[in-house]
Enzyme design. Structure first.
Site, PDB file in Angstrom:
ATOM      1  N   GLY A 173       0.681  -1.191  -6.701  1.00  0.00           N
ATOM      2  CA  GLY A 173      -0.710  -1.328  -6.283  1.00  0.00           C
ATOM      3  C   GLY A 173      -1.106  -0.205  -5.353  1.00  0.00           C
ATOM      4  N   SER A 174      -2.076  -0.467  -4.516  1.00  0.00           N
ATOM      5  CA  SER A 174      -2.604   0.545  -3.605  1.00  0.00           C
ATOM      6  C   SER A 174      -1.682   0.739  -2.409  1.00  0.00           C
ATOM      7  CB  SER A 174      -3.984   0.130  -3.109  1.00  0.00           C
ATOM      8  OG  SER A 174      -3.893  -1.029  -2.298  1.00  0.00           O
ATOM      9  N   GLU A 212       5.563   0.873  -5.541  1.00  0.00           N
ATOM     10  CA  GLU A 212       4.933   1.888  -6.398  1.00  0.00           C
ATOM     11  C   GLU A 212       3.451   1.878  -6.054  1.00  0.00           C
ATOM     12  OE1 GLU A 212       6.561   3.903  -8.109  1.00  0.00           O
ATOM     13  OE2 GLU A 212       8.477   2.956  -8.597  1.00  0.00           O
ATOM     14  N   GLY A 252       0.646  -1.842  -0.078  1.00  0.00           N
ATOM     15  CA  GLY A 252       2.017  -1.558   0.333  1.00  0.00           C
ATOM     16  C   GLY A 252       2.213  -1.642   1.834  1.00  0.00           C
TER      17      GLY A 252
END
Length: 503
Positions: free
Chosen positions: A235-236, A257, A240
Site C-alpha cells: 500500500g502507501s 511494499e 506503512g
C-alpha cells in the site's frame, strides 16, 4: 448483459455463491462504469480474531506435512488458476479497470509463482557450516513460521496475494488475507479457486487460507494479533508508517511494499525507439496505477528535443476507454479520489512552471467513471509534486547534462522501488547498477520500470519499506532459521578454546 449481471455470472463460474454478493454493507463499484456490482457482508473484529485462531490451528497441522507434499497443493492451485484464467482475468478487468491483456497477465503471474513455489518446495535448503570443534557438526535448518498475514492493495488485487500465499504455503505456513475494500470480489474468487485445489489435495487442514472482508479495523486486528508472526502489507507509505511500528512493537516481522516514485534516465546513446515504447508502457500502463509505474524521466539535453516530441505524440494519441468494450490501451482510474488527486498534482506542477500535455477527463458517458488522458509534464526542475508519488498516469520529464547529476536527482526522493536507464554505453549502465548508482530495489537497463518477473525478489528500499516478495530467496522471510550443533564425539570441547573443567 449489464456489468452487474456479468460480475455475478463470472463469480458463479468461479465458485462464489450469489448470496454472498448482496445485502451487505460493503458496496463494491466497478471503475469501468462507476456502477455498484455487489454489496458484501463484512466481518467483525471478533470474527477476524476467530479466523486467525483457526488459521493458527491449521498451521500447527500443516507444518508437519512434508514440504514436497505442500508443494503438491500449490501445484494443484496453479492448475485451478489455469482453468479459471479467462474468468478471473475478466473479473480483474471489471473490478480494477485493467485492459484485458493486463487482467490476464495478472492471473498469469499467479500461475507463474505457483510453478516457482512448487520447485521451491524441494529446495528449502540450509547450510552445513565448518565447526572449530572436532567430532561436531554444525548446520542450519529452516522451519515454518506460523500464520502469515497478507494485506493487499487494489491495483494488483490477486497477484500480490499469490506471491505471498504460494511461498507461505510451501514453507509450511497458513495464510490470512485482508484484501482492499475496493477489490474484495477477486479475493472471494481466489478463495473459491483455492478451495477446489484443497479438495483435490491430501492432508489440507481446514482454515489454511482465510479471507477477511472488512475495513481498516479488520486489518488492524491482523496487524496486532499475537499469533500472526509475519504481515506482508502492500500500500502507501502512509499505511506503512502505521503498520510498521505496530508490528515492531510486538516484535513481529514485516514485509512492506509501499510507495514507488520511480524514475528513468535516457542517455545520449539510447535506442530511442526502444525507449519510447518502454516509457509509454511504464508510465501509462494500468492507468498509472502500478507501484512500479514510471513517474519521473531524466532526458539528456542532446536527445531531449528528439525524444520528447515523440512522447507528446504518444500521449495525445493513446486510446482511452472501457477495457470491457473497446481495444483501448488505458482504462479508468479506480475512483473519484484518484482523479481529484491527479488534478491537484497537475495544478501544482503548473504552478512550479510545468507544461502539461493531457491530463483531462475523457467522457465515456458514465458520471461516476473516471477516465483521463495520461499527462506528460515537462518540468524546469525536480520540485514540488515531482518529489511525491501521485497514483495516476503523470510522467514528469526533465533535462540533464551530466550522468552524475541525473543519478543524484533520481535518488533524491523518499521512495526506492524501481528504476531504469536507457543507454548503449557500458560504463553508463554499470555505473547506474553500481553502489553509487540507483538506490532502488529494482534497477534495469534498456527496459522500463514496470513488468517485473516473478523469478527475482520484488521490493524496494527507503520509504518503499525494504521488503522482498516473490522470487530469489524471498522465501526465507516466511520461515524461521535454527542453527544446530551436534556433538557425536565422547568429549565436550568448548568453542573459542574456553576451559571450564569441574570435578
Amino acid at each position: 448483459m449489464d456489468i452487474r449481471s456479468e460480475t455475478t455470472e463470472l463469480l458463479g463460474r468461479l465458485g462464489v455463491r450469489a448470496d454472498r454478493l448482496a445485502g451487505g454493507d460493503l458496496v463494491v463499484r466497478s471503475p469501468v462504469t462507476g456502477e455498484q456490482i455487489a454489496a458484501l457482508k463484512t466481518i467483525s473484529a471478533g470474527d477476524a480474531a476467530a479466523m486467525i485462531e483457526e488459521a493458527d490451528a491449521a498451521f500447527r497441522a500443516w507444518r508437519n506435512v512434508p514440504a514436497p507434499k505442500r508443494g503438491e497443493l500449490v501445484r494443484l492451485l496453479g492448475e485451478e488458476l489455469r482453468a479459471a484464467k479467462a474468468d478471473l482475468g475478466r473479473l480483474v478487468s471489471i473490478e480494477v479497470g485493467k485492459i484485458p491483456s493486463e487482467g490476464l497477465g495478472e492471473v498469469q503471474e499467479m500461475i507463474d509463482i505457483c510453478d516457482f513455489a512448487v520447485g521451491l518446495s524441494r529446495q528449502l535448503y540450509g547450510l552445513t557450516i565448518a565447526t572449530e570443534r572436532p567430532g561436531h557438526r554444525m548446520m542450519e535448518t529452516w522451519h515454518p513460521l506460523g500464520v502469515v498475514g497478507v494485506i493487499s492493495a487494489f491495483n494488483f488485487p490477486v497477484a500480490v496475494w499469490s506471491w505471498n500465499a504460494a511461498l507461505a504455503l510451501v514453507c509450511g505456513n497458513s495464510v490470512v488475507w485482508k484484501p482492499s475494500e475496493k477489490t474484495p470480489l477477486t479475493a472471494l474468487a481466489c478463495q473459491a479457486i483455492f478451495a477446489r485445489a484443497a479438495e483435490r489435495a491430501a492432508d489440507v487442514p481446514n482454515g489454511l487460507v482465510q479471507v477477511l472482508i472488512g475495513d481498516g479495523a479488520i486489518g488492524e486486528v491482523l496487524v496486532d494479533h499475537p499469533k500472526v508472526p509475519l504481515v506482508s502489507a502492500t500500500g502507501s507509505t502512509r499505511m506503512g508508517r502505521a503498520v510498521g511500528p505496530r508490528l515492531a512493537k510486538r516484535f513481529a516481522r514485516a514485509i512492506l511494499e509501499l510507495g514507488g516514485n520511480n524514475a528513468g534516465i535516457v542517455c545520449p546513446s539510447a535506442d530511442l525507439d526502444m525507449a519510447v515504447r518502454a516509457i509509454a508502457f511504464g508510465a501509462m500502463g494500468t492507468a498509472g496505477q502500478r507501484c512500479t509505474t514510471l513517474r519521473r524521466l531524466f532526458v539528456h539535453d542532446s536527445v531531449y528535443d528528439t525524444l520528447v516530441p515523440r512522447l507528446r505524440k504518444a500521449y495525445q494519441s493513446v486510446s482511452v476507454g472501457s477495457p470491457l468494450e473497446t481495444s483501448a490501451l488505458v482504462g479508468p482510474l479506480i475512483d473519484r479520489v484518484a482523479f481529484e488527486g491527479m488534478q491537484k498534482a497537475l495544478d501544482a506542477a503548473k504552478a512550479e512552471g510545468g507544461t502539461v500535455t493531457g491530463g483531462e477527463r475523457v467522457d465515456t458517458g458514465g458520471a461516476e467513471a473516471y477516465y483521463v488522458r495520461p499527462a506528460l509534464v515537462e518540468m524546469p526542475k525536480q520540485t514540488g509534486p515531482v518529489l511525491e508519488e501521485t497514483f495516476a498516469p503523470i510522467l514528469y520529464v526533465m533535462k540533464y547534462s551530466e550522468l552524475d547529476q541525473a543519478i543524484a536527482e533520481h535518488n533524491a526522493v523518499g521512495a526506492g522501488l524501481s528504476s531504469s536507464i536507457f543507454t548503449r554505453d557500458l560504463m553508463e549502465s554499470e555505473r547506474f547498477l553500481s553502489a553509487e548508482g540507483s538506490d532502488c530495489g529494482i534497477a534495469n537497463v534498456n527496459i522500463g520500470t514496470s513488468g517485473a518477473e516473478i523469478g527475482g525478489a520484488f521490493g524496494g528500499e527507503k520509504e518503499t519499506g525494504g521488503g522482498r516478495e516473490s522470487g530469489s530467496d524471498a522465501w526465507r522471510a516466511y520461515m524461521r532459521r535454527a542453527t544446530n550443533t551436534v556433538n557425536y564425539s565422547k568429549a565436550l570441547p568448548l568453542a573459542q578454546g574456553v576451559s571450564f573443567d569441574i570435578d
